[in-house]
Scaffold this motif. Structure first.
Motif, PDB file in Angstrom:
ATOM      1  N   GLY A  81       5.416  -8.256  -6.839  1.00  0.00           N
ATOM      2  CA  GLY A  81       4.735  -7.695  -8.002  1.00  0.00           C
ATOM      3  C   GLY A  81       4.828  -6.194  -8.116  1.00  0.00           C
ATOM      4  O   GLY A  81       3.997  -5.567  -8.784  1.00  0.00           O
ATOM      5  N   MET A  82       5.842  -5.576  -7.498  1.00  0.00           N
ATOM      6  CA  MET A  82       5.980  -4.130  -7.511  1.00  0.00           C
ATOM      7  C   MET A  82       7.137  -3.703  -8.425  1.00  0.00           C
ATOM      8  O   MET A  82       8.153  -4.389  -8.517  1.00  0.00           O
ATOM      9  N   LYS A  83       6.970  -2.554  -9.081  1.00  0.00           N
ATOM     10  CA  LYS A  83       7.987  -2.016  -9.976  1.00  0.00           C
ATOM     11  C   LYS A  83       8.632  -0.765  -9.386  1.00  0.00           C
ATOM     12  O   LYS A  83       9.094   0.119 -10.105  1.00  0.00           O
ATOM     13  N   THR A  84       8.670  -0.683  -8.091  1.00  0.00           N
ATOM     14  CA  THR A  84       9.208   0.477  -7.385  1.00  0.00           C
ATOM     15  C   THR A  84      10.680   0.705  -7.727  1.00  0.00           C
ATOM     16  O   THR A  84      11.481  -0.224  -7.732  1.00  0.00           O
ATOM     17  N   ARG A  85      11.027   1.962  -7.989  1.00  0.00           N
ATOM     18  CA  ARG A  85      12.419   2.334  -8.268  1.00  0.00           C
ATOM     19  C   ARG A  85      13.145   2.608  -6.957  1.00  0.00           C
ATOM     20  O   ARG A  85      12.582   3.207  -6.041  1.00  0.00           O
ATOM     21  N   ILE A  86      14.385   2.152  -6.855  1.00  0.00           N
ATOM     22  CA  ILE A  86      15.192   2.339  -5.649  1.00  0.00           C
ATOM     23  C   ILE A  86      16.297   3.345  -5.940  1.00  0.00           C
ATOM     24  O   ILE A  86      17.029   3.206  -6.925  1.00  0.00           O
ATOM     25  N   VAL A  87      16.429   4.360  -5.091  1.00  0.00           N
ATOM     26  CA  VAL A  87      17.439   5.400  -5.273  1.00  0.00           C
ATOM     27  C   VAL A  87      18.241   5.554  -3.981  1.00  0.00           C
ATOM     28  O   VAL A  87      17.662   5.661  -2.895  1.00  0.00           O
ATOM     29  N   ARG A  88      19.561   5.567  -4.097  1.00  0.00           N
ATOM     30  CA  ARG A  88      20.432   5.785  -2.934  1.00  0.00           C
ATOM     31  C   ARG A  88      20.747   7.277  -2.837  1.00  0.00           C
ATOM     32  O   ARG A  88      21.246   7.877  -3.796  1.00  0.00           O
ATOM     33  N   LEU A  89      20.461   7.875  -1.681  1.00  0.00           N
ATOM     34  CA  LEU A  89      20.693   9.299  -1.486  1.00  0.00           C
ATOM     35  C   LEU A  89      22.107   9.553  -0.958  1.00  0.00           C
ATOM     36  O   LEU A  89      22.784   8.650  -0.477  1.00  0.00           O
TER      37      LEU A  89
ATOM     38  N   ARG B 191       5.425  -6.224   3.676  1.00  0.00           N
ATOM     39  CA  ARG B 191       3.980  -6.065   3.876  1.00  0.00           C
ATOM     40  C   ARG B 191       3.585  -4.595   3.927  1.00  0.00           C
ATOM     41  O   ARG B 191       2.636  -4.168   3.259  1.00  0.00           O
ATOM     42  N   HIS B 192       4.288  -3.780   4.716  1.00  0.00           N
ATOM     43  CA  HIS B 192       3.859  -2.391   4.851  1.00  0.00           C
ATOM     44  C   HIS B 192       4.297  -1.556   3.642  1.00  0.00           C
ATOM     45  O   HIS B 192       3.674  -0.553   3.326  1.00  0.00           O
ATOM     46  N   ILE B 193       5.359  -1.983   2.943  1.00  0.00           N
ATOM     47  CA  ILE B 193       5.716  -1.302   1.697  1.00  0.00           C
ATOM     48  C   ILE B 193       4.615  -1.524   0.666  1.00  0.00           C
ATOM     49  O   ILE B 193       4.162  -0.586   0.002  1.00  0.00           O
ATOM     50  N   ARG B 194       4.179  -2.757   0.541  1.00  0.00           N
ATOM     51  CA  ARG B 194       3.129  -3.073  -0.430  1.00  0.00           C
ATOM     52  C   ARG B 194       1.828  -2.343  -0.099  1.00  0.00           C
ATOM     53  O   ARG B 194       1.078  -1.927  -0.986  1.00  0.00           O
ATOM     54  N   ALA B 195       1.553  -2.171   1.184  1.00  0.00           N
ATOM     55  CA  ALA B 195       0.332  -1.468   1.587  1.00  0.00           C
ATOM     56  C   ALA B 195       0.376  -0.001   1.169  1.00  0.00           C
ATOM     57  O   ALA B 195      -0.669   0.608   0.913  1.00  0.00           O
ATOM     58  N   ASN B 196       1.584   0.579   1.076  1.00  0.00           N
ATOM     59  CA  ASN B 196       1.709   1.994   0.723  1.00  0.00           C
ATOM     60  C   ASN B 196       2.063   2.226  -0.745  1.00  0.00           C
ATOM     61  O   ASN B 196       2.001   3.365  -1.212  1.00  0.00           O
ATOM     62  N   MET B 197       2.424   1.181  -1.474  1.00  0.00           N
ATOM     63  CA  MET B 197       2.658   1.221  -2.916  1.00  0.00           C
ATOM     64  C   MET B 197       3.476   2.436  -3.375  1.00  0.00           C
ATOM     65  O   MET B 197       3.017   3.262  -4.160  1.00  0.00           O
ATOM     66  N   PRO B 198       4.725   2.566  -2.903  1.00  0.00           N
ATOM     67  CA  PRO B 198       5.532   3.710  -3.348  1.00  0.00           C
ATOM     68  C   PRO B 198       6.004   3.554  -4.794  1.00  0.00           C
ATOM     69  O   PRO B 198       6.259   2.439  -5.263  1.00  0.00           O
ATOM     70  N   ASP B 199       6.132   4.679  -5.485  1.00  0.00           N
ATOM     71  CA  ASP B 199       6.733   4.683  -6.815  1.00  0.00           C
ATOM     72  C   ASP B 199       8.252   4.626  -6.712  1.00  0.00           C
ATOM     73  O   ASP B 199       8.927   4.068  -7.573  1.00  0.00           O
ATOM     74  N   ILE B 200       8.772   5.240  -5.635  1.00  0.00           N
ATOM     75  CA  ILE B 200      10.217   5.326  -5.422  1.00  0.00           C
ATOM     76  C   ILE B 200      10.513   5.008  -3.962  1.00  0.00           C
ATOM     77  O   ILE B 200       9.785   5.444  -3.064  1.00  0.00           O
ATOM     78  N   ILE B 201      11.581   4.276  -3.722  1.00  0.00           N
ATOM     79  CA  ILE B 201      12.105   4.092  -2.370  1.00  0.00           C
ATOM     80  C   ILE B 201      13.443   4.807  -2.289  1.00  0.00           C
ATOM     81  O   ILE B 201      14.333   4.581  -3.121  1.00  0.00           O
ATOM     82  N   ALA B 202      13.576   5.697  -1.310  1.00  0.00           N
ATOM     83  CA  ALA B 202      14.804   6.465  -1.106  1.00  0.00           C
ATOM     84  C   ALA B 202      15.580   5.863   0.066  1.00  0.00           C
ATOM     85  O   ALA B 202      15.088   5.849   1.196  1.00  0.00           O
ATOM     86  N   LEU B 203      16.781   5.366  -0.214  1.00  0.00           N
ATOM     87  CA  LEU B 203      17.625   4.781   0.820  1.00  0.00           C
ATOM     88  C   LEU B 203      18.671   5.787   1.269  1.00  0.00           C
ATOM     89  O   LEU B 203      19.236   6.520   0.455  1.00  0.00           O
ATOM     90  N   GLY B 204      18.942   5.802   2.572  1.00  0.00           N
ATOM     91  CA  GLY B 204      19.989   6.660   3.097  1.00  0.00           C
ATOM     92  C   GLY B 204      21.368   6.185   2.669  1.00  0.00           C
ATOM     93  O   GLY B 204      21.553   5.024   2.287  1.00  0.00           O
ATOM     94  N   TYR B 205      22.349   7.071   2.751  1.00  0.00           N
ATOM     95  CA  TYR B 205      23.696   6.751   2.282  1.00  0.00           C
ATOM     96  C   TYR B 205      24.306   5.580   3.038  1.00  0.00           C
ATOM     97  O   TYR B 205      25.155   4.843   2.507  1.00  0.00           O
ATOM     98  N   ASP B 206      23.892   5.375   4.310  1.00  0.00           N
ATOM     99  CA  ASP B 206      24.522   4.346   5.137  1.00  0.00           C
ATOM    100  C   ASP B 206      23.587   3.187   5.468  1.00  0.00           C
ATOM    101  O   ASP B 206      23.934   2.338   6.298  1.00  0.00           O
ATOM    102  N   GLN B 207      22.433   3.121   4.841  1.00  0.00           N
ATOM    103  CA  GLN B 207      21.521   2.009   5.115  1.00  0.00           C
ATOM    104  C   GLN B 207      22.027   0.752   4.419  1.00  0.00           C
ATOM    105  O   GLN B 207      22.316   0.768   3.229  1.00  0.00           O
ATOM    106  N   LYS B 208      22.119  -0.341   5.163  1.00  0.00           N
ATOM    107  CA  LYS B 208      22.665  -1.588   4.627  1.00  0.00           C
ATOM    108  C   LYS B 208      22.051  -2.768   5.368  1.00  0.00           C
ATOM    109  O   LYS B 208      21.167  -2.602   6.206  1.00  0.00           O
ATOM    110  N   GLY B 209      22.511  -3.960   5.051  1.00  0.00           N
ATOM    111  CA  GLY B 209      22.013  -5.159   5.695  1.00  0.00           C
ATOM    112  C   GLY B 209      21.055  -5.938   4.804  1.00  0.00           C
ATOM    113  O   GLY B 209      20.854  -5.624   3.631  1.00  0.00           O
ATOM    114  N   GLU B 210      20.451  -6.982   5.370  1.00  0.00           N
ATOM    115  CA  GLU B 210      19.583  -7.885   4.601  1.00  0.00           C
ATOM    116  C   GLU B 210      18.431  -7.139   3.944  1.00  0.00           C
ATOM    117  O   GLU B 210      18.054  -7.423   2.802  1.00  0.00           O
TER     118      GLU B 210
END
Length: 258
Positions: A236-244, A204-223
């Motif tokens: 309905g989002m085409k956001t790109r996911i990048v692991r830092l 819900r809050h990701i969609r409200a902010n409509m990011p072009d890119i989501i940056a994940l930390g090196y150790d972020q995991k889980g569901e």
């Protein structure tokens, strides 16, 4: 509009197998049937939903849009807003899946869309990062720098985990409140905007902010991470996911510094 409340009970899992998990509550009202556009309240948040009033099983079966998380055993409130169609029996699962997908589209069309936040200019890339941030240290600063480096004209939005979510994931409450953690992140020179995450789920809050890119930390995991791409596409989002990458994790990790 009709409003129904109840505790979510575990179903047989057919809707989940079809790709549209539902929250089911008992239905005592025999005057309604079919599929509805609805709003469902859970944990202080409200979600659009496609709801099936099943008189045969005496349940209200709600598929919450833009929600991710466990609902069994939770109290929810379902407000039926508009009937979409009558109930139909389908000879196979694929026909049923197509019908539900159309119901979801009709639900989204019924509710007015949230206004997309305008970027600073047309070349700006909105980048979103997530964390608890019980303290903001040099490891986080490098995290922010890496995130900003993903685009030439970045606008960095940092989502700060709610207290209830941080406690559920880490098994203990943060030392600092969500308000204090939000304020600390917001004043960081590399952060353009800090927001609080959802109390239930995260889409819900990701969609409200409509990011072009989501940056994940090196150790972020889980569901959250495992289902992120699927849930983004479902919203309905085409956001790109990048692991830092990591930055001296043997030194700059909150659990080691506190």
């Amino acid at each position: 509009m009709r409003v129904y409340t109840g505790v979510v009970v575990k179903g047989k899992g057919r809707a989940t197998a079809l790709g549209f998990p539902t929250a089911n509550i008992s239905l005592l009202d025999d005057s309604i049937s079919g599929i509805y556009a609805a709003q469902v309240k859970v944990g202080g948040a409200e979600y659009m939903a496609a709801v099936f009033a099943d008189q045969k099983r005496k349940v209200l079966e709600a598929h919450l849009l833009d929600y991710s998380g466990e609902l069994n055993g939770k109290d929810i409130t379902i407000e039926l807003c508009k009937k979409i169609r009558e109930h139909s029996d389908f000879s196979n699962d694929e026909d049923l899946r197509v019908a539900i997908a159309k119901d979801v589209v009709n639900v989204r069309e019924y509710f007015p869309p949230e206004a997309d936040p305008p970027p600073a200019d047309k070349n700006t890339k909105r980048i979103m990062a997530f964390g608890t941030f019980d303290m903001v240290h040099e490891g986080h600063a490098d995290f922010f720098r890496q995130a900003r480096a993903l685009a030439p004209n970045p606008y960095l939005i940092v989502s700060v985990a709610r207290d209830i979510v941080a406690e559920r994931i880490k098994g203990m409450k943060p030392r600092n409140s969500e308000g204090a953690r939000h304020a600390a992140v917001e004043k960081h020179e590399l952060v353009n905007e800090a927001v609080l995450g959802d109390a239930e789920g995260y889409i819900r809050h990701i969609r409200a902010n409509m990011p072009d890119i989501i940056a994940l930390g090196y150790d972020q995991k889980g569901e959250f991470v495992e289902n992120l791409e699927k849930d983004l596409r479902g919203a309905g989002m085409k956001t790109r996911i990048v692991r830092l990458g990591a930055f001296q994790p043997e030194v700059y990790k909150t659990s080691k510094l506190i």
